[in-house]
Every structure is written in structure tokens, then in C-alpha cells.
Design an enzyme around this catalytic site. Structure first.
Site, mmCIF file in Angstrom:
data_model
loop_
_atom_site.group_PDB
_atom_site.id
_atom_site.type_symbol
_atom_site.label_atom_id
_atom_site.label_comp_id
_atom_site.label_asym_id
_atom_site.label_seq_id
_atom_site.Cartn_x
_atom_site.Cartn_y
_atom_site.Cartn_z
ATOM 1 N N SER A 46 26.260 56.952 49.126
ATOM 2 C CA SER A 46 25.325 57.565 49.740
ATOM 3 C C SER A 46 25.613 57.322 51.279
ATOM 4 O O SER A 46 26.236 56.537 51.928
ATOM 5 C CB SER A 46 24.002 56.467 49.457
ATOM 6 O OG SER A 46 22.918 57.032 50.364
ATOM 7 N N TYR A 75 19.485 48.779 48.721
ATOM 8 C CA TYR A 75 20.196 49.943 48.188
ATOM 9 C C TYR A 75 21.526 50.218 49.076
ATOM 10 O O TYR A 75 22.596 50.456 48.580
ATOM 11 C CB TYR A 75 19.323 51.108 48.329
ATOM 12 C CG TYR A 75 19.771 52.494 47.873
ATOM 13 C CD1 TYR A 75 19.781 53.145 46.700
ATOM 14 C CD2 TYR A 75 20.321 53.421 48.909
ATOM 15 C CE1 TYR A 75 20.440 54.146 46.590
ATOM 16 C CE2 TYR A 75 20.440 54.560 48.692
ATOM 17 C CZ TYR A 75 21.010 55.153 47.532
ATOM 18 O OH TYR A 75 21.506 56.345 47.069
#
Length: 275
Positions: A155, A168
Site C-alpha cells: 500500500s 495497517y
């Protein structure tokens, strides 16, 4: 002849979103698919996760392209289940060439507000689950002796810090070191390994009330249009969110001969979000 004609791809998180998009495009380009997803709700995810019906839609889309697909329910936290699916797929199709470690979840909270369960589930799925995916599948590529390609979905959050998603970001950053080690270890087998780093993508993991609230804390009950206003400020290019096909197109470069000498890289698809 498609760019991956006759090859076989193993894809986690294949029931919807980016995973389904990858499966369809690879099938269009000639690959057979081994599709994996969980169909039970992930406890810490503040949105509905994939269902059996979602996975069935992926199967239908691939079969409509006259390609073969094996779709199985498996939790990427379960190494034995992943190993069994990989073995079944290779027994059926005779080979494995491409692995897309795509499955993942999102949740959000300030670091000190996270529960231990939230932290552990995030790391177990988004980081350890990717390692388990590779452990279950890559030996089949090695044994095939033809080389191959692995793409791990990371990401932009691995590169750009934002509040409320430290668990995350930590998991996605960990995937980069996992990728680089794998790229070095498996290069003698002609296996290329890369991470891909999307900005926000228009999938159910982003399009939900929890994400809207994160992006618009100034509003009591923000909706999609409110989210888009905030998302428009993230990227340098005038686009609030990318589409799954935008990530798929980048994956295709990495898994085909177009990227035959590309390994150990962090491939960013962020509409200028890191600028």
C-alpha cells in the site's frame, strides 16, 4: 496468444475488488486461475468482508472467458488450508507460474486506542498471511523449473504516514522487507518478486462508512460524496480514487515478459499521492 497463455496464477482475496479484477484480466490473457478467499466475516474489519456469493461471481466471470478456475474457501492465516489449495490446483492444472498475495483487511484507530486483538488480526492477515501464501505456493514454482513471478499487495501507506492506521501501515511496510528477501533468495530460480503500492482504490475495503468517517471527521454521518471531497486532496493527479483495473494493469506488467527483469521493486500506483 495472450501474454500469460498457458500459465497458472494463484490469487488470494479473489472474491471481489482487486483480486477479482486480477483474476479476470489474467484469464483474458490466457491464464488458468486458482482463487482463494475467506467467506466469513473478519472480526476486526469495520465493513462486510467477502462472501461465498462474491467468490462465485469471480468463478462465473473467469469461466465466461473460457478459462479454467479452481475457487476454494481458505483463510490466509491457515497455512494448512492454503497448502491444500495450492496442491489441489497444481494437481489439476499441472503447474504454477504466478502468485498474487493480494488478500488483506483494513481497520482504523489511533495507535493507543487499538486493542491487542485489532493489532494481532491485522498483522496475522496482512503480513503473516502473505508469508503463509508464499510458503504454500512458491515451492510449486521452484519445482516447475520454469521461473515465475510473485506480486505482493502492499500500500501507499507503507511509504506515507497517516494517522489512525499505524497497524495497517506497519503490516504493509513489513511486506516490503519480506519481498526484498524473497527476491534475493528466489532469483536463482528465475522467480521475480515485487510489491505493488496502490493509493485509495474503489473497492469495498475503501467504500464503507468507517472509511468515510475517517476521511470526514468533521461530519456526523458522511457519505460517499463527502469522502470524495476529502479524497480529492490526497493525490497530485486530479483523481480521488483509482479503479481496480488500474492496479491490475500494473500487476500485468510485473507478471508478464514486459517486466521480465524487474524484481525486488516497490511498484507504486498512487496518482502522485506520495508527492
Amino acid at each position: 496468444m495472450g501474454r500469460v497463455e498457458g500459465k497458472v496464477a494463484f490469487i488470494t482475496g479473489a472474491a471481489r475488488g482487486q483480486g477479482r479484477s486480477h483474476a479476470i484480466k489474467l484469464a483474458e490473457e490466457g491464464a488458468d486461475i486458482i482463487a482463494v478467499d475467506i467467506v466469513d466475516q473478519v472480526e476486526s474489519a469495520p465493513y462486510a468482508t467477502a462472501t461465498a456469493e462474491d467468490l462465485a461471481e469471480t468463478v462465473k466471470a473467469v469461466e465466461a472467458l473460457d478459462r479454467r478456475i479452481i475457487a476454494r474457501t481458505a483463510d490466509i492465516r491457515d497455512l494448512a488450508a492454503l497448502t491444500a489449495v495450492a496442491q489441489e490446483g497444481v494437481a489439476e492444472f499441472g503447474r504454477l507460474d504466478i502468485v498474487l498475495a493480494n488478500a488483506g483487511i483494513s481497520s482504523m484507530a489511533p495507535l493507543l486506542d487499538l486493542t491487542e486483538d485489532q493489532w494481532n488480526e491485522m498483522i496475522d492477515i496482512n503480513l503473516s498471511g502473505a508469508w503463509k501464501t508464499l510458503k504454500a505456493t512458491v515451492p510449486h514454482i521452484i519445482n516447475g523449473g520454469r521461473g515465475g513471478s510473485v506480486v505482493i499487495t502492499s500500500s501507499l501507506a507503507a511509504m506515507v504516514a497517516n494517522g489512525n492506521n499505524g497497524h495497517y501501515s506497519a503490516a504493509k511496510a513489513g511486506l516490503v522487507s519480506l519481498m526484498k528477501t524473497a527476491a534475493k533468495e528466489w532469483a536463482p530460480h528465475n522467480i521475480r518478486v515485487n510489491t505493488i503500492h496502490p493509493t485509495t482504490v474503489q473497492t469495498p475495503m475503501i467504500l464503507n462508512d468507517a472509511t468515510y468517517a475517517l476521511f470526514r471527521p468533521d461530519l456526523e454521518k458522511p457519505g460517499y460524496d463527502d469522502f470524495i471531497v476529502a479524497a480529492n486532496t490526497l493525490n497530485a493527479l486530479p483523481v480521488p480514487v483509482t479503479e481496480p483495473i488500474d492496479i491490475t494493469n500494473a500487476v500485468m506488467y510485473l507478471v508478464t515478459d514486459d517486466g521480465r527483469y524487474v524484481t525486488g521493486t516497490t511498484h507504486v500506483v498512487d496518482a502522485g499521492g506520495a508527492l
